[in-house]
Design an enzyme around this catalytic site. Structure first.
Site, PDB file in Angstrom:
ATOM      1  CD  GLU A   1       9.942 -36.094 -40.646  1.00 30.34           C
ATOM      2  OE1 GLU A   1      11.170 -36.166 -40.437  1.00 30.34           O
ATOM      3  OE2 GLU A   1       9.409 -35.145 -41.246  1.00 30.34           O
TER       4      GLU A   1
ATOM      5  CG  HIS B   1      13.108 -34.482 -43.038  1.00 27.48           C
ATOM      6  ND1 HIS B   1      12.606 -34.176 -41.808  1.00 27.48           N
ATOM      7  CD2 HIS B   1      13.775 -33.364 -43.440  1.00 27.48           C
ATOM      8  CE1 HIS B   1      12.938 -32.958 -41.466  1.00 27.48           C
ATOM      9  NE2 HIS B   1      13.665 -32.428 -42.459  1.00 27.48           N
TER      10      HIS B   1
ATOM     11  NE  ARG C   1      12.305 -29.484 -38.607  1.00 25.47           N
ATOM     12  CZ  ARG C   1      13.281 -29.399 -39.530  1.00 25.47           C
ATOM     13  NH1 ARG C   1      12.997 -29.511 -40.814  1.00 25.47           N
ATOM     14  NH2 ARG C   1      14.540 -29.219 -39.157  1.00 25.47           N
TER      15      ARG C   1
END
Ligand code: DGY
Length: 344
Positions: free
Chosen positions: A291, A310, A262
């Site tokens: 993000e 991601h 993360r």
């Protein structure tokens, strides 16, 4: 109603319902991104289902709050905040099925106080995420994206000995932070490359030591000794900003930092400084502090950084399995059964 909202099914009368019989209220499920009709078919048999009709654009917060208030079940993405505000206003909500193994977007304490079951998608994405981790590590060390841009931009004039020369991966040391299932799957791949496998974890993992030849190190030792530091740890209050300037200073100047965990496990400003000062050789990043990142993000200006959006578990096969698992979990809860992969 927003034009992005698709009414997939409304009040279908069950086939066995007799004329004049009062229709039982079906549970309402809200899905925060567009999923395929085929995957949703079993869920649609038992519930009214609506979804946010976009594959790329996140559901706006106000729509999510409004739908959550009516919903018996939510199928959420890792970018949807399921916090106390949402949970406390969602009187009918019984289950949140998160399309991810990570669940740091969900307030577990508030969920348990409000009696909402939280499910995630562990196991089914392990190998796919480990593949991506290794691909990112290789791409960063061997400058694959830089090399591709070089060819695409027409810069390739001749073969030359130092042209885009990167770092070897085979027989180097890899330090895995977070020796869960994905960490172990990465270690298996590292074994195939003849790498020395070091790891740091909250608890020693004796099976990984025995089966994968992994050696436990303190966090600091791992940083000092690894050629590739791979971050796979979940985001918790204990791991937030784990990687700060002091951590990067401990790493070898020739080492690479790979993050598929993360973004907020890293102090991103301090990573940028470490890269600018050549305190580490490069970074491969699948996750970011906030993000999505825009094209002007400073990390994107650095040739020694490989940045991807991601996509750790993003293979068609795995994403399909994850979606089905979320639907199965929701159906189980709506049937009053134990879901397969309950977080809490
Ligand atoms: C997850 O599922 O939590 C991962 O971040 C997927 O890439």
């Amino acid at each position: 109603m927003s034009d992005k909202m698709t009414i997939i099914e409304l009040a279908i009368i069950p086939v066995n319902m007799k004329q004049g019989e009062k229709k039982m209220t079906r549970p309402y499920v809200f899905i925060t991104r567009k999923l395929s009709e085929e995957i949703l078919a079993p869920l649609k048999e038992i519930a009214d289902v609506q979804m946010w009709n976009s594959e790329s654009e996140a559901v706006p917060r106000e729509v999510l709050l409004e739908e959550a208030q009516k919903a018996d079940a939510l199928l959420t993405m890792l970018s949807d905040k399921v916090d106390r505000e949402l949970l406390s206003h969602s009187r009918n909500l019984k289950v949140v099925a998160n399309l991810a193994v990570g669940y740091d977007n969900i307030d577990l304490e508030a969920a348990s106080e409000t009696g909402v079951i939280v499910c995630n998608t562990p196991d089914v994405l392990t190998e796919t995420t480990a593949d991506l981790t290794f691909a990112l590590l290789l791409a960063t060390a061997r400058r694959i994206t830089e090399a591709q841009e070089y060819v695409k931009e027409g810069q390739w004039q001749s073969w030359s000995p130092y042209l885009l020369a990167g770092a070897d991966v085979h027989h180097k040391s890899i330090g895995i932070i977070g020796m869960g299932k994905i960490g172990q799957a990465v270690a298996r791949r590292a074994n195939g490359f003849g790498m020395e496998v070091l790891y740091h974890n909250r608890n020693r993992h004796l099976e990984a030591e025995r089966e994968l030849g992994a050696s436990y190190r303190s966090f600091e030792q791992l940083l000092e000794q690894s050629d590739f530091v791979v971050c796979l740890t979940p985001l918790t209050e204990a791991t937030r900003h784990l990687f700060d300037r002091d951590a990067f200073k401990l790493m070898k100047k020739s080492a690479f930092f790979i993050n598929v965990g993360r973004g907020q496990v890293v102090d991103e400003e301090e990573l940028i400084e470490a890269l600018q000062q050549n305190e580490i050789a490069g970074a491969g990043l699948d996750v970011f502090y906030q993000e999505p990142i825009g094209s002007e993000h400073p990390l994107l200006k650095m040739p020694q950084v490989v940045a991807i959006p991601h996509i750790g578990s993003a293979s068609v096969e795995t994403r399909t399995t994850m979606m089905k698992l979320c639907c199965d979990n929701i159906m189980a809860v709506l049937h009053g059964k134990e879901p397969k992969t309950k977080v809490r």
